[in-house]
Design an enzyme around this catalytic site. Structure first.
Site, short mmCIF file in Angstrom:
data_model
loop_
_atom_site.label_atom_id
_atom_site.label_comp_id
_atom_site.label_asym_id
_atom_site.label_seq_id
_atom_site.Cartn_x
_atom_site.Cartn_y
_atom_site.Cartn_z
N ASP A 174 -1.70 -17.19 -13.78
CA ASP A 174 -2.59 -16.11 -13.34
C ASP A 174 -1.98 -14.75 -13.66
OD1 ASP A 174 -5.03 -15.29 -12.33
OD2 ASP A 174 -4.34 -15.22 -10.25
N ILE A 222 -2.54 -3.68 2.43
CA ILE A 222 -2.19 -3.06 1.15
C ILE A 222 -2.76 -3.82 -0.04
CG2 ILE A 222 -0.07 -1.96 1.98
CD1 ILE A 222 1.51 -4.31 0.81
N GLY A 223 -3.40 -4.95 0.21
CA GLY A 223 -3.96 -5.70 -0.92
C GLY A 223 -4.83 -6.84 -0.47
N GLN A 224 -5.62 -7.34 -1.42
CA GLN A 224 -6.53 -8.46 -1.17
C GLN A 224 -6.53 -9.33 -2.40
OE1 GLN A 224 -8.44 -8.47 1.84
NE2 GLN A 224 -9.11 -10.57 1.40
N GLY A 225 -6.49 -10.64 -2.22
CA GLY A 225 -6.50 -11.53 -3.36
C GLY A 225 -7.13 -12.85 -3.03
N GLY A 226 -7.03 -13.80 -3.97
CA GLY A 226 -7.62 -15.11 -3.77
C GLY A 226 -6.98 -15.85 -2.63
N THR A 246 -5.13 -11.81 2.46
CA THR A 246 -4.87 -10.38 2.61
C THR A 246 -3.38 -10.11 2.68
OG1 THR A 246 -6.94 -10.21 3.84
CG2 THR A 246 -5.45 -8.34 3.97
#
Length: 411
Positions: A247, A125-129, A132
């Protein structure tokens, strides 16, 4: 007709890039907290000029193909080793009802592995620094979001472990309606997983891009801005010691089914200095996302709560315009959204920055001008000239109240 009243503001130069790194995330190397020169915080008007220089604050290495750059070299954290579990699980407390109705449970890696079918992309459902994010429904029927750390981060194990533990330690001590709730973590061999609240309606950025198929109206955008302001105010004023998120950005704002905002992703969070120590800032190398970074922090390496205020100002402009902070596909004059917006605002053409998906009416136009005015105060180049998040919350509350009253009278 909208007002064409002229304004004059100075804003801090945003971090920009000359290549396709508009979501680039910086990482940091921590230094001891050091006292700064004493300076008196006074209420000042924003300087009567527009900054004509927008600095290219970094150039990403050519060899980096990811949008996230990791240069962390933090010292080893003995806490991390002591908290590793040979079974790959951690004991946590989960609350599904009120404070007196808690259930104690234990997450295991095998349970999460099975629930995601070996971390299948169909559960992503998402990807970030950090890595996953997956949606997981466990055997007890409860749904969570699990954040699986990038394996590539483990090349610098000390830095990766420090960031992982930073998020755990921050999430474990905060409780607020507008902050994503933390449930636990799992460490299993080289796997590092956070278990957090699942927020069903995607990110604010997704909605501004209309990926969810519905346009956010002005009332909803004001609610979101107020929710985020309250969450950051809580971090700055009602935790001990205060927490600097570091952030704040639209992809870290999650929306519930009722379109209320929850601030997520505490991987970059830092504790603010204890005021009793006499320190006024934390000295640390830069960490954050291009376009949202406080220019004073970038040049001095001095992190304070006002760095979050700057990022919040960028977020407000994003909410009103619908644009990302850096849009490389646009012409040079419109590429940096806050620079473009302030030029329109100061020339008396404020209405032209309103997200074209929003209706131009008296209530929307007034909210646009009032929120932009506060946003540009948040974007002041020097932190002493920026309002506190508490002040931002109070101003937004008043703007939202006036907006609702004007909207009701015009119906």
């Amino acid at each position: 007709m909208p007002s064409r009243r002229r304004h004059s503001y100075t804003v801090g130069s945003p971090a920009t890039t000359s290549s396709n790194y508009s979501n680039t995330t910086f990482t940091d190397r921590s230094f001891p907290t050091t006292p700064a020169r004493t300076s008196t915080d006074t209420t000042t008007s924003i300087a009567r000029r527009i900054s004509g220089i927008f600095i290219n604050c970094f150039t990403p290495p050519d060899s980096v193909s990811s949008n996230y750059i990791d240069n962390s070299k933090s010292s080893s954290d003995n806490n991390i080793r002591s908290r590793r579990s040979s079974t790959g699980s951690s004991s946590v407390q989960r609350s599904y009802g009120n404070a007196n109705e808690t259930e104690h449970t234990r997450f295991t890696f095998d349970e999460i592995y099975d629930a995601t079918k070996n971390f299948s992309p169909s559960f992503r459902i998402g990807q970030g620094g950090f890595g996953t994010v997956y949606k997981v429904k466990l055997r007890d029927g409860k749904t969570f979001a699990v954040k699986r750390a990038k394996k590539s981060m483990h090349d610098d194990r000390q830095g990766a472990d420090a960031e992982f533990m930073s998020e755990i330690q921050t999430l474990a001590q905060v409780t607020h309606l507008s902050l994503v709730k933390y449930y636990g973590f799992v460490v299993h061999n080289d796997e590092k997983i956070l278990v957090v609240e699942y927020v069903a309606n995607g990110t604010l950025r997704d909605h501004l891009d209309c990926k969810e198929g519905k346009t956010l109206d002005m009332a909803t955008r004001l609610d979101i801005a107020t929710d985020v302001a309250h969450a950051i105010t809580y971090l700055h004023m009602y935790t001990q010691p205060p927490i600097i998120h570091r952030d704040i950005k639209s992809s870290n704002i999650l929306l519930t089914e009722n379109y209320r905002a929850k601030v997520a992703d505490f991987g970059f969070a830092r504790l603010a200095p204890d005021t009793d120590s006499g320190a006024t800032h934390v000295s640390t190398q830069v960490k954050g996302t291009a376009g949202y970074l406080d220019p004073e922090y970038l040049t001095t390496y001095q992190l304070t709560e006002k760095s979050d205020v700057y990022s919040f100002g960028v977020l407000l402009v994003e909410l009103l315009t619908g644009r990302r902070p850096i849009e490389l596909s646009r012409g040079q004059k419109e590429r940096i959204t806050i620079r473009w917006a302030i030029k329109k605002f100061t020339s008396g053409d404020t209405i032209s920055v309103l997200d074209p998906k929003l209706e131009q009416n008296s209530a929307n136009n007034l909210a646009l001008e009032k929120v932009l005015e506060m946003a540009f105060q948040c974007l002041a180049p020097h932190r002493r000239s920026r309002p506190s998040m508490k002040k931002c919350s109070e101003i937004l509350w008043g703007i939202r109240k006036d907006y609702r009253e004007l909207l009701n009278t015009s119906l």
